[in-house]
Design a protein around this motif. Structure first.
Motif, PDB file in Angstrom:
ATOM      1  N   SER A  66      28.872 -10.780 -25.957  1.00  0.00           N
ATOM      2  CA  SER A  66      30.089 -10.573 -26.732  1.00  0.00           C
ATOM      3  C   SER A  66      29.893  -9.580 -27.864  1.00  0.00           C
ATOM      4  N   LEU A  67      28.683  -9.072 -28.044  1.00  0.00           N
ATOM      5  CA  LEU A  67      28.412  -8.186 -29.162  1.00  0.00           C
ATOM      6  C   LEU A  67      28.300  -6.720 -28.767  1.00  0.00           C
ATOM      7  N   VAL A  68      28.532  -6.423 -27.524  1.00  0.00           N
ATOM      8  CA  VAL A  68      28.329  -5.068 -27.039  1.00  0.00           C
ATOM      9  C   VAL A  68      29.089  -4.055 -27.876  1.00  0.00           C
ATOM     10  N   SER A  69      30.326  -4.390 -28.257  1.00  0.00           N
ATOM     11  CA  SER A  69      31.151  -3.395 -28.929  1.00  0.00           C
ATOM     12  C   SER A  69      31.440  -3.740 -30.388  1.00  0.00           C
ATOM     13  N   GLN A  70      30.686  -4.633 -30.987  1.00  0.00           N
ATOM     14  CA  GLN A  70      30.980  -5.058 -32.348  1.00  0.00           C
ATOM     15  C   GLN A  70      30.464  -4.059 -33.374  1.00  0.00           C
ATOM     16  N   HIS A  71      31.363  -3.610 -34.226  1.00  0.00           N
ATOM     17  CA  HIS A  71      31.022  -2.778 -35.371  1.00  0.00           C
ATOM     18  C   HIS A  71      31.733  -3.366 -36.576  1.00  0.00           C
TER      19      HIS A  71
END
Length: 187
Positions: A66-71
């Protein structure tokens, strides 16, 4: 030469002391309670140092999928161990995020504070804390919750959610002063 006190004199001394303490019990109790609270606050303020994380300590990290695209969303953040601002014994951190770079400070009410810098990456806030006491730099990580993160190829900016901390709504003058001081120290 040492004078010896016989048992009856000692007993009279204890009775007198007990009677004296009974007369001043409430003011004396209030004094000692206040003194005790002051000593605890002083001890907490001097005992507060942030220690480096030992390699054996585990930090909770949100699932990688779930963190692939977290910024991190750019902005100023305030978090506390307590949901209430300025609660004695609770730790707070105030920081600014600019393009996943972080600058800010840790503090406890009525205590010193430690500045930090770092970055948001892989589901955690990776910090380098500069001790106010000895100016040593200690690595420290805080896990990020990923409730709002959505896996995908396009990066999304999301507000940070620190595991173990509550986000607080508004900065006090003290929070702003700590943030300004830490920003200036990092330039």
């Amino acid at each position: 030469m040492v004078a010896l006190i016989n048992k009856s004199d000692r007993k009279r001394s204890y009775i007198w002391l007990f009677a004296f303490l009974n007369r001043i019990e409430k003011p004396l109790t209030a004094f000692f309670v206040t003194l005790g609270l002051m000593l605890v606050a002083i001890a907490q303020s001097h005992a507060h140092t942030i220690e480096p994380i030992a390699e054996s300590q585990q930090i909770a990290v949100a699932p990688q999928s779930s963190l692939v695209s977290q910024h991190a969303e750019n902005g100023v953040y305030l978090y506390g161990q307590s949901e209430q601002p300025f609660e004695m014994g609770s730790e707070y951190l105030v920081f600014e995020v600019v393009e996943d770079q972080v600058v800010g400070g840790f503090y406890m009410p009525n205590s010193s504070f430690d500045c930090f810098y770092g970055e948001v990456q892989s589901g955690q806030l990776n910090l380098n804390i500069i001790s106010a006491y000895d100016e040593e730099v200690y690595p420290y990580s805080i896990a990020l919750s990923s409730d709002d993160a959505i896996a995908g190829s396009e990066p999304q900016a999301t507000p940070l959610q620190l595991v173990g901390f509550h986000q607080l709504d508004s900065l006090s003058d003290l929070d702003q002063q700590i943030l300004n001081t830490c920003r200036a120290d990092m330039v």
